[in-house]
Motif scaffolding. Structure first.
Motif, mmCIF file in Angstrom:
data_model
loop_
_atom_site.group_PDB
_atom_site.id
_atom_site.type_symbol
_atom_site.label_atom_id
_atom_site.label_comp_id
_atom_site.label_asym_id
_atom_site.label_seq_id
_atom_site.Cartn_x
_atom_site.Cartn_y
_atom_site.Cartn_z
ATOM 1 N N PRO A 255 -0.821 48.783 12.248
ATOM 2 C CA PRO A 255 -1.228 50.154 12.551
ATOM 3 C C PRO A 255 -2.555 50.617 11.961
ATOM 4 C CG PRO A 255 1.079 50.101 11.944
ATOM 5 C CD PRO A 255 0.543 48.728 11.710
ATOM 6 N N ASP B 39 -7.355 48.710 15.968
ATOM 7 C CA ASP B 39 -8.527 48.919 16.834
ATOM 8 C C ASP B 39 -9.530 47.774 16.714
ATOM 9 O OD1 ASP B 39 -9.064 49.705 14.239
ATOM 10 O OD2 ASP B 39 -10.392 51.362 14.805
ATOM 11 N N TYR C 283 0.557 49.408 21.393
ATOM 12 C CA TYR C 283 -0.521 49.578 20.400
ATOM 13 C C TYR C 283 -0.040 50.554 19.326
ATOM 14 C CZ TYR C 283 -5.142 50.926 18.633
ATOM 15 O OH TYR C 283 -6.235 51.184 17.841
ATOM 16 N N TYR C 284 0.154 50.053 18.106
ATOM 17 C CA TYR C 284 0.631 50.905 17.008
ATOM 18 C C TYR C 284 -0.556 51.469 16.247
ATOM 19 C CZ TYR C 284 5.291 49.421 18.057
ATOM 20 O OH TYR C 284 6.474 49.223 18.709
ATOM 21 N N ASP C 285 -0.384 52.726 15.815
ATOM 22 C CA ASP C 285 -1.491 53.428 15.186
ATOM 23 C C ASP C 285 -0.937 54.407 14.159
ATOM 24 O OD1 ASP C 285 -4.114 54.107 14.814
ATOM 25 O OD2 ASP C 285 -4.386 55.090 16.763
ATOM 26 N N GLN D 70 -2.192 58.136 12.768
ATOM 27 C CA GLN D 70 -3.208 59.164 13.016
ATOM 28 C C GLN D 70 -2.724 60.519 12.538
ATOM 29 O OE1 GLN D 70 -6.236 58.780 14.054
ATOM 30 N NE2 GLN D 70 -6.199 56.679 14.834
ATOM 31 N N GLY E 79 -6.537 56.369 19.493
ATOM 32 C CA GLY E 79 -6.104 55.036 19.935
ATOM 33 C C GLY E 79 -6.444 54.823 21.398
ATOM 34 N N ILE F 190 -8.885 52.043 23.090
ATOM 35 C CA ILE F 190 -8.420 51.084 24.116
ATOM 36 C C ILE F 190 -9.325 51.172 25.349
ATOM 37 C CG2 ILE F 190 -6.521 50.486 25.683
ATOM 38 C CD1 ILE F 190 -4.607 51.603 23.460
ATOM 39 N N GLU G 47 3.701 57.705 25.318
ATOM 40 C CA GLU G 47 3.143 58.106 24.021
ATOM 41 C C GLU G 47 4.347 58.369 23.130
ATOM 42 O OE1 GLU G 47 0.761 61.511 24.942
ATOM 43 O OE2 GLU G 47 -1.035 60.303 25.272
ATOM 44 N N CYS H 229 3.133 54.876 18.720
ATOM 45 C CA CYS H 229 2.930 53.704 19.575
ATOM 46 C C CYS H 229 2.484 54.194 20.951
ATOM 47 C CB CYS H 229 4.220 52.902 19.711
ATOM 48 S SG CYS H 229 4.002 51.404 20.704
#
Ligand code: SAM
Length: 339
Positions: A262, A266, A284-286, A288, A297, A301, A316, A330
């Motif tokens: 996470p 990026d 895609y884990y993030d 924020q 994110g 992407i 989302e 995610c």
């Protein structure tokens, strides 16, 4: 006493009970009741609220009923709370009890209470650092027991791992199950940061051909062992290395990519785009700020993928709160190659 219970057909009972246990939604204070071909599994008020809202918790499908009915209380077992007079926060990973206490004396008292209680625990550890470095491993104070290796069961699969040498968080069980449930047989899945295999193994069990990459040699050893132990070694390829060096051999290969790193995913988006096939879902884990948890994110992407792909957001999803005003999220994103 009337308590909320999930009601399912008797033959589905054990599977549903396991899923509820993995999602920490079981009411452990009341007995399961079997009646007229149905099984009634007592669940927490949280589970009942989720079902009532139909909020889509992975473990409670909308076709599973939650009813209120009488269920006998379990024979009382001694809990750490009984010994201490307060309910400590304890996370369970296999036979290990994990504490997150700043005060070493309080941690010691809780560890002693766990030993005195009826909890089936052999080891008690306290967090001694944050997860750190590229391998995302943390330090532990071992308060009881002499090892940090265990076998943890998650949604019907066993994972051997050593918390001192690899990353693993049981808190992400429900999230992993949400993602794994999307996999269809025959899919080609590429997990860029696979750890000991909690995505790779269940995805292979659903019939995917799964490749898991990790920098951590010990994690990859466990991933191979966990694939064998769960009977999916023939559909799993485990590779030790930096995914940026490994990805070239899988260019254009994947139908699905998992990016569970996470804080720095990026920096790996160009690699993900290389591995993506013509039609590919990326998880895609993030982490924020809660004011705009998905925007950065998605922008990252799009910036990397859009010259080659159309980018469509499928989900989302807020995984959990990470810190005050910070969310672990995610993005499930579909990449479709442009003509
Ligand atoms: N997906 C696993 C899970 O859910 O338990 C592990 C996730 S953990 C947050 C991230 C993993 O990425 C760690 O096991 C770490 O060793 C690995 N990692 C970090 N940098 C990497 C890189 N450049 N290439 C491959 N793996 C990497």
């Amino acid at each position: 006493m009337s308590v909320p219970c999930v009601c399912v057909a008797r033959e589905a009972g054990e599977e549903v009970r396991r899923e509820l246990a993995a999602a920490d939604l079981l009411d452990e204070d009341h007995e399961i009741v079997v009646e007229d071909g149905s099984i009634y599994i007592p669940v927490t008020e949280r589970a009942a609220a989720v079902a009532a809202l139909d909020a889509g918790a992975a473990a409670i499908d909308s076709d599973i009923d939650v009813v209120h009915r009488d269920a006998p209380e379990r024979d009382s077992q001694v809990t750490p709370a009984d010994v201490l007079g307060f309910a400590p926060s304890i996370e369970r990973l296999g036979e290990i009890a994990i504490l997150d206490e700043d005060d070493p004396e309080r941690a010691r008292r809780i560890a002693d209470a766990i030993v005195e209680s009826d909890l089936p625990v052999e080891t008690v550890v306290n967090r001694a650092s944050k997860v750190k470095g590229e391998l995302r491993v943390r330090d532990w104070d071992v308060l009881v027991g002499d090892g940090t290796e265990t076998v943890h069961r998650e949604y019907g699969h066993d994972f051997r791992l050593d918390i001192a040498t690899v990353y693993f968080s049981p808190r992400l069980a429900t999230e992993r199950h949400r993602v794994v449930s999307q996999v269809e047989p025959g899919e080609r899945v590429f997990d860029m940061f696979a750890g000991v295999g909690p995505f790779v193994v269940p995805m292979a069990a659903r019939g995917a051909e799964a490749v898991g990459v990790d920098l951590n040699e010990r994690a990859v050893d466990y991933l191979r062992e966990n694939a064998r132990r769960n009977g999916v070694a023939d559909r799993v390829t485990a590779i030790q290395g930096d995914v940026r060096d490994v990805a070239g051999a899988y260019a254009g290969w994947a139908d699905r990519i998992v990016m569970n790193l996470p804080h720095s995913a990026d920096g790996f988006l160009a690699t993900a785009v290389d591995v993506a096939g013509d039609d590919c879902v990326v998880h895609y884990y993030d982490i924020q700020h809660d004011k705009d948890p998905f925007g950065p994110g998605l922008a990252a992407i799009r910036a990397v993928a859009e010259p080659e792909y159309d980018v469509a957001v499928e989900t989302e999803h807020v995984v959990r709160s990470y810190a005050p005003h910070e969310l672990n999220v995610c993005l499930d994103v579909r990449l479709t190659r442009r003509e």
